[in-house]
Write a protein that holds these residues in place. Sequence first.
Motif, PDB file in Angstrom:
ATOM      1  N   ALA A   1       0.836  -1.208   0.000  1.00 23.22           N
ATOM      2  CA  ALA A   1       0.000   0.000   0.000  1.00 23.22           C
ATOM      3  C   ALA A   1       0.869   1.256   0.000  1.00 23.22           C
ATOM      4  CB  ALA A   1      -0.931  -0.003   1.213  1.00 23.22           C
ATOM      5  N   TRP A   2       1.943   1.250   0.783  1.00 26.71           N
ATOM      6  CA  TRP A   2       2.823   2.419   0.841  1.00 26.71           C
ATOM      7  C   TRP A   2       3.596   2.621  -0.465  1.00 26.71           C
ATOM      8  CZ3 TRP A   2       3.050   6.844   2.899  1.00 26.71           C
ATOM      9  CH2 TRP A   2       4.237   7.582   2.926  1.00 26.71           C
ATOM     10  N   ILE A   3       4.028   1.529  -1.088  1.00 28.57           N
ATOM     11  CA  ILE A   3       4.703   1.640  -2.391  1.00 28.57           C
ATOM     12  C   ILE A   3       3.779   2.295  -3.407  1.00 28.57           C
ATOM     13  CG2 ILE A   3       5.599   0.326  -4.357  1.00 28.57           C
ATOM     14  CD1 ILE A   3       6.718  -1.711  -2.369  1.00 28.57           C
ATOM     15  N   LEU A   4       2.533   1.830  -3.474  1.00 24.77           N
ATOM     16  CA  LEU A   4       1.584   2.383  -4.442  1.00 24.77           C
ATOM     17  C   LEU A   4       1.293   3.851  -4.143  1.00 24.77           C
ATOM     18  CD1 LEU A   4      -0.898  -0.631  -4.736  1.00 24.77           C
ATOM     19  CD2 LEU A   4       0.765   0.127  -6.451  1.00 24.77           C
TER      20      LEU A   4
ATOM     21  N   ILE B   1      16.701  -9.804  -7.270  1.00 25.53           N
ATOM     22  CA  ILE B   1      16.996 -10.366  -8.592  1.00 25.53           C
ATOM     23  C   ILE B   1      15.687 -10.795  -9.242  1.00 25.53           C
ATOM     24  CG2 ILE B   1      18.168 -12.238  -9.814  1.00 25.53           C
ATOM     25  CD1 ILE B   1      20.219 -12.215  -7.482  1.00 25.53           C
ATOM     26  N   LYS B   2      15.460 -10.314 -10.452  1.00 29.91           N
ATOM     27  CA  LYS B   2      14.256 -10.662 -11.211  1.00 29.91           C
ATOM     28  C   LYS B   2      14.662 -11.430 -12.462  1.00 29.91           C
ATOM     29  CE  LYS B   2      10.358  -8.781 -13.846  1.00 29.91           C
ATOM     30  NZ  LYS B   2       9.729  -7.571 -14.440  1.00 29.91           N
ATOM     31  N   ASP B   3      14.131 -12.628 -12.616  1.00 27.72           N
ATOM     32  CA  ASP B   3      14.428 -13.478 -13.774  1.00 27.72           C
ATOM     33  C   ASP B   3      15.928 -13.594 -14.029  1.00 27.72           C
ATOM     34  OD1 ASP B   3      11.708 -13.963 -14.288  1.00 27.72           O
ATOM     35  OD2 ASP B   3      11.524 -12.105 -15.432  1.00 27.72           O
ATOM     36  N   GLY B   4      16.686 -13.709 -12.947  1.00 26.08           N
ATOM     37  CA  GLY B   4      18.120 -13.910 -13.062  1.00 26.08           C
ATOM     38  C   GLY B   4      18.949 -12.664 -13.216  1.00 26.08           C
ATOM     39  N   ASP B   5      18.314 -11.510 -13.380  1.00 28.68           N
ATOM     40  CA  ASP B   5      19.038 -10.253 -13.570  1.00 28.68           C
ATOM     41  C   ASP B   5      18.869  -9.337 -12.360  1.00 28.68           C
ATOM     42  OD1 ASP B   5      19.865 -10.943 -16.190  1.00 28.68           O
ATOM     43  OD2 ASP B   5      17.924 -10.288 -16.993  1.00 28.68           O
ATOM     44  N   ASP B   6      19.851  -8.468 -12.160  1.00 32.63           N
ATOM     45  CA  ASP B   6      19.787  -7.513 -11.051  1.00 32.63           C
ATOM     46  C   ASP B   6      18.635  -6.534 -11.270  1.00 32.63           C
ATOM     47  OD1 ASP B   6      20.654  -6.048  -8.751  1.00 32.63           O
ATOM     48  OD2 ASP B   6      21.499  -4.567 -10.115  1.00 32.63           O
ATOM     49  N   TYR B   7      17.709  -6.497 -10.321  1.00 32.72           N
ATOM     50  CA  TYR B   7      16.562  -5.583 -10.417  1.00 32.72           C
ATOM     51  C   TYR B   7      16.845  -4.294  -9.662  1.00 32.72           C
ATOM     52  CZ  TYR B   7      11.665  -4.026 -10.066  1.00 32.72           C
ATOM     53  OH  TYR B   7      10.496  -3.303 -10.128  1.00 32.72           O
ATOM     54  N   GLY B   8      17.657  -4.384  -8.617  1.00 35.30           N
ATOM     55  CA  GLY B   8      17.991  -3.197  -7.851  1.00 35.30           C
ATOM     56  C   GLY B   8      18.432  -3.553  -6.446  1.00 35.30           C
ATOM     57  N   THR B   9      19.062  -2.607  -5.788  1.00 38.98           N
ATOM     58  CA  THR B   9      19.444  -2.746  -4.386  1.00 38.98           C
ATOM     59  C   THR B   9      18.632  -1.755  -3.569  1.00 38.98           C
ATOM     60  OG1 THR B   9      21.684  -3.472  -4.943  1.00 38.98           O
ATOM     61  CG2 THR B   9      21.334  -2.627  -2.718  1.00 38.98           C
ATOM     62  N   PHE B  10      18.035  -2.240  -2.487  1.00 34.91           N
ATOM     63  CA  PHE B  10      17.106  -1.450  -1.701  1.00 34.91           C
ATOM     64  C   PHE B  10      17.545  -1.460  -0.236  1.00 34.91           C
ATOM     65  CE2 PHE B  10      15.055  -3.475  -5.270  1.00 34.91           C
ATOM     66  CZ  PHE B  10      14.365  -2.439  -5.885  1.00 34.91           C
ATOM     67  N   GLN B  11      16.949  -0.576   0.553  1.00 37.57           N
ATOM     68  CA  GLN B  11      17.214  -0.620   1.989  1.00 37.57           C
ATOM     69  C   GLN B  11      15.921  -0.435   2.762  1.00 37.57           C
ATOM     70  OE1 GLN B  11      20.094   2.509   2.804  1.00 37.57           O
ATOM     71  NE2 GLN B  11      18.486   3.881   3.533  1.00 37.57           N
ATOM     72  N   THR B  12      15.911  -1.023   3.960  1.00 31.77           N
ATOM     73  CA  THR B  12      14.723  -0.982   4.801  1.00 31.77           C
ATOM     74  C   THR B  12      15.129  -0.882   6.266  1.00 31.77           C
ATOM     75  OG1 THR B  12      12.736  -2.198   5.478  1.00 31.77           O
ATOM     76  CG2 THR B  12      14.637  -3.514   4.907  1.00 31.77           C
ATOM     77  N   ARG B  13      14.261  -0.278   7.063  1.00 33.24           N
ATOM     78  CA  ARG B  13      14.465  -0.248   8.509  1.00 33.24           C
ATOM     79  C   ARG B  13      13.820  -1.436   9.197  1.00 33.24           C
ATOM     80  NH1 ARG B  13      14.388   4.708   6.538  1.00 33.24           N
ATOM     81  NH2 ARG B  13      15.784   6.307   7.363  1.00 33.24           N
TER      82      ARG B  13
ATOM     83  N   LYS C   1      10.944   4.142  -7.877  1.00 30.52           N
ATOM     84  CA  LYS C   1       9.843   4.522  -6.990  1.00 30.52           C
ATOM     85  C   LYS C   1       9.719   3.530  -5.824  1.00 30.52           C
ATOM     86  CE  LYS C   1       8.158   8.247  -8.928  1.00 30.52           C
ATOM     87  NZ  LYS C   1       8.169   9.548  -8.201  1.00 30.52           N
ATOM     88  N   ILE C   2       9.956   2.270  -6.108  1.00 28.46           N
ATOM     89  CA  ILE C   2       9.907   1.261  -5.048  1.00 28.46           C
ATOM     90  C   ILE C   2      10.985   1.548  -4.007  1.00 28.46           C
ATOM     91  CG2 ILE C   2      10.276  -1.187  -4.530  1.00 28.46           C
ATOM     92  CD1 ILE C   2       9.009  -1.816  -7.276  1.00 28.46           C
ATOM     93  N   ALA C   3      12.185   1.895  -4.474  1.00 36.50           N
ATOM     94  CA  ALA C   3      13.291   2.195  -3.555  1.00 36.50           C
ATOM     95  C   ALA C   3      12.957   3.385  -2.659  1.00 36.50           C
ATOM     96  CB  ALA C   3      14.567   2.466  -4.349  1.00 36.50           C
ATOM     97  N   GLU C   4      12.377   4.420  -3.233  1.00 32.63           N
ATOM     98  CA  GLU C   4      11.990   5.600  -2.450  1.00 32.63           C
ATOM     99  C   GLU C   4      10.977   5.224  -1.372  1.00 32.63           C
ATOM    100  OE1 GLU C   4      10.537   8.643  -5.027  1.00 32.63           O
ATOM    101  OE2 GLU C   4      12.360   8.703  -6.255  1.00 32.63           O
TER     102      GLU C   4
END
Length: 474
Positions: free
Chosen positions: A135-138, A278-290, A316-319
């Motif tokens: 919900a927060w991502i959207l 990793i999405k379908d074997g490829d790097d999708y991104g690096t994220f961080q969370t508390r 946007k997902i990372a933000e």
Amino acid sequence: MILPENNRIPEKVNTVHLIAVCGTAMGALACMFKDMGYQVTGSDSNIYPPMSRFLEEKGISIMVGFDGSHLSHRPDLVVVGNAVSRENAEVVATADMGLCYCSMPQAVNRFAAAGKRQVLVAGTHGKTTTSAILAWILFSAGRDPSFIIGGILPNFSSNYRTGTGDCIVIEADEYDTAFFDKGPKFLHYSPDATILTSIEFDHADIYRDLDHVRGAFGRLVGKLRPDSLLVSVDDDSDVAGLAGLAPCKRQPYGVHANSPWRLGETFIQPPVTRFQVIKDGDDYGTFQTRMIGAHNLKNILAAVAVADYLGVTPEKIAEALDSFIGVRRRQEIRGEKRGVVVMDDFAHHPTAVKETLRAVRSHFSKKRVVAVFEPRTNSSMRKVFQADYATVFDPADRICVRKPSMLQKVPEDERFSSEQLVADLRLRGKDATHFEDTESIIDDLVESSMRGDVILIMSNGGFDNIHERLLGEL
């Protein structure tokens, strides 16, 4: 006798009355009705903050207790909560007056979810957190979603939202719908995307055994539309078995190398955890969370998969993940006094207790972790998990177990024994103590706590306000 033919929602509805309005989901639904312009009333036998205050601030009239006179205004629709029995005075009045009635999920589906892309989050564990993250991502991505979730989201200061966007996120509960509909709540929806986090035995008051639970989730998976998406965890054999039978598109997620969505490298750097997707074997991104713990990384991964399916970019997902605060009562730090951290968590099922303790231990690796546990649910007060509980407290340095406060609700030969749990924990070499009441736990913790301790309090209820009382005494 309530009439089956009146279990319907009329075409024209202006006034709605909710029986048992102070429940978490029912209160959220009442507020959604109010936001949509309906005249709303409600009643409940237990009216107390914060839900009573929440409803009153919305201008919703709450009537104390259950009485047929509360329906004298003849509402167009009566919504019956799932804790309400057929003998309830207002249920009887609904039948006598020939009023139309429905269950909570029927109402959500017809009013809150009408015309929107439904996203369901189902499973024994992780529903609330995963729903909240999505919900927060959207919302952060500008999609203005609606949602109805079983926990308060500090990012919104609410457990519901009536948005103008095209999506609604629904925490999809496997508990029964109402006394007139014993099927699971989640069968009332027609989702565009479904997340299935886990399947374990729970809700011993309505499910006989694990096969009975599997059957309920099997009905959910079996009715998914062919054009919809099922995002299912990859390390739960029961989930994998059902997902393989799903008549829709499927995207497993988790840790397996062949899953379309999986976690890559992970770095715990308190107060954050950085992780690769990793999405379908490829790097999708690096994220961080508390958020802390491997189980929460999987919850995030499921939300990322659905957000991607709905067109949200990795940026946007990372933000959103960076600004996501969490969910109240899920590893929520309630305060710190005398160098002692007091944390609150909803964990009650053995698996939830184990994963929560593992998460807290990984994040506070150099501190003493004191686990305080109150068995309070219909399942945890039964002996079905008696042996399991003895194996899940290993990450804790000390364990305090309260005697269940409502054991009288359970037949004597089915009751859980906190004394036996403590004995079993001691056989495993654990420092464990049994307590008859909350006051004695507080007294003990005030005396025994040391600077640097983390006190993790686990219960699905208010636990006699132990968190604030303990902080006050400290």
